[in-house]
Design an enzyme around this catalytic site. Structure first.
Site: not given
Ligand SMILES: [Zn+2]
Length: 341
Positions: A6, A72-73, A178, A194, A223, A284, A290
């Site tokens: 991922h 993805a976002s 996703h 999500y 996730h 991810e 982050r």
């Protein structure tokens, strides 16, 4: 080999977003619509975007290969129409292909699909086929809610999705379930939308007969499976009341969770309740979270540390890092053999 199932290209050169901004601006002014992307991005720009980020983290954390897909976002299928989504999707997928060509040892591609609210999933089949056959990708990200938080599509077990599933089965590629950004202010994208979607997909799989109709189809619920591991007893009980298969039997060859759970107790629970055969290593990175956890001094998304801390045998760990990914992504072994040529 340590395969991170991922990863997203969250650090793509600014030209990509500039194209997207122009595309969105063009929705208001049709005289100004950028047609298909003609991105002027050099190989050096791509290298620079990865060297200080995904590649650095791979080296520091000791992972080998990332199954890599567009951010993805940013898929944002709710923006514009089917053509908007098609052009944007092709641009994003083509860029992933360039990353995989520049770093064949480090990345293998998974595609975004050109979904759009109210548009038949069958219309995404051609882009999936292009990505698998022409670009060498091994899977796709499937958005169960192209409306971006309003849930206007039928459940994933509905026949509405079947034409796309037929193509997935024909090509032998899985989908990671996703969602993308949320345009519903009730749902924070990565914090609520999500996790809702992950949990929702699992409950749909319990109630539907999808895996009777498609015995070889595979889905990865990211996730860590959303809220499912924490509420495993609830889902077991619901399945029992509804006379549905036991959860491990339902999941066995069809449903996998990743390890994108950003603390040790969460990973401990995941491994305590979910069959290890159905867990894929994933981080991810560089993704949703982050920062550095002040309690441990490590990055929240450095999920390999949590796996290392589990009391697993070498054989069990090998499955999480590699073996299960080979099962979930049937084309992966072929692609790796071709890379080694
Ligand atoms: Zn993701």
């Amino acid at each position: 080999m340590i395969i991170d199932c991922h990863g997203h290209y969250t650090t793509a050169p600014a030209e990509l977003q500039k194209y997207r901004d122009g595309q969105i601006a063009g929705l208001k002014d049709s005289a100004n619509v950028p047609a298909k992307a003609n991105l002027k991005i050099s190989d050096d720009q791509i290298r620079a975007s990865l060297e200080g980020a995904q590649l650095k983290l791979q080296r520091e954390r000791g992972t080998d290969l990332t199954i890599f897909s567009p951010r993805a976002s940013a898929m944002a299928h709710h923006i514009g129409n089917e053509t908007t989504s098609q052009h944007w999707t092709q641009a994003c997928n083509d860029l992933i292909k360039r990353v995989c060509d520049l770093y064949p040892e480090n990345f293998v591609g998974v595609c975004q699909l050109p979904q759009s609210p109210g548009v038949a999933p069958a219309n995404s089949a051609a882009e999936l086929e292009r990505c698998v056959k022409d670009l060498g990708f091994i899977g796709c990200n499937l958005n169960p809610d192209p409306s971006g938080g309003h849930w206007t599509s039928p459940p994933l077990t509905d026949r509405h999705w079947y034409p796309l599933y037929e193509k997935m089965v024909e090509l032998d590629v899985p989908a990671m379930v996703h969602v993308s950004s949320s345009c519903n202010p009730n749902f924070h994208a990565t914090g609520a939308h999500y996790i809702n979607a992950d949990t929702t997909a699992f409950m749909q799989f319990i109630t539907g007969d999808l895996f009777k109709d498609f015995p070889t189809i595979k889905f990865i619920i990211p996730h860590g499976g959303g809220a499912v591991p924490y509420h495993w007893g609830r889902y077991r009980g619901l399945a029992q009341d509804m006379k549905r298969p036991l959860l491990p039997d339902m999941m066995r060859n069809n449903v996998f969770f990743d390890t994108c759970v950003y603390h040790q107790p969460g990973i401990d629970l995941l491994f305590k309740v979910v069959p290890h055969e159905n867990i894929l290593f994933g981080s991810e990175m560089v993704g949703a979270v982050r920062g550095i956890d002040p309690e441990t001094g490590n990055y929240y998304d450095d999920t390999k540390r949590y796996i290392e801390a589990l009391p697993l045998s070498d054989a069990q760990r090998q499955k999480i890092y590699e073996g299960n990914a080979m099962r979930a992504y049937p084309l992966l072994a072929t692609r790796l053999a071709a890379k080694r040529g």
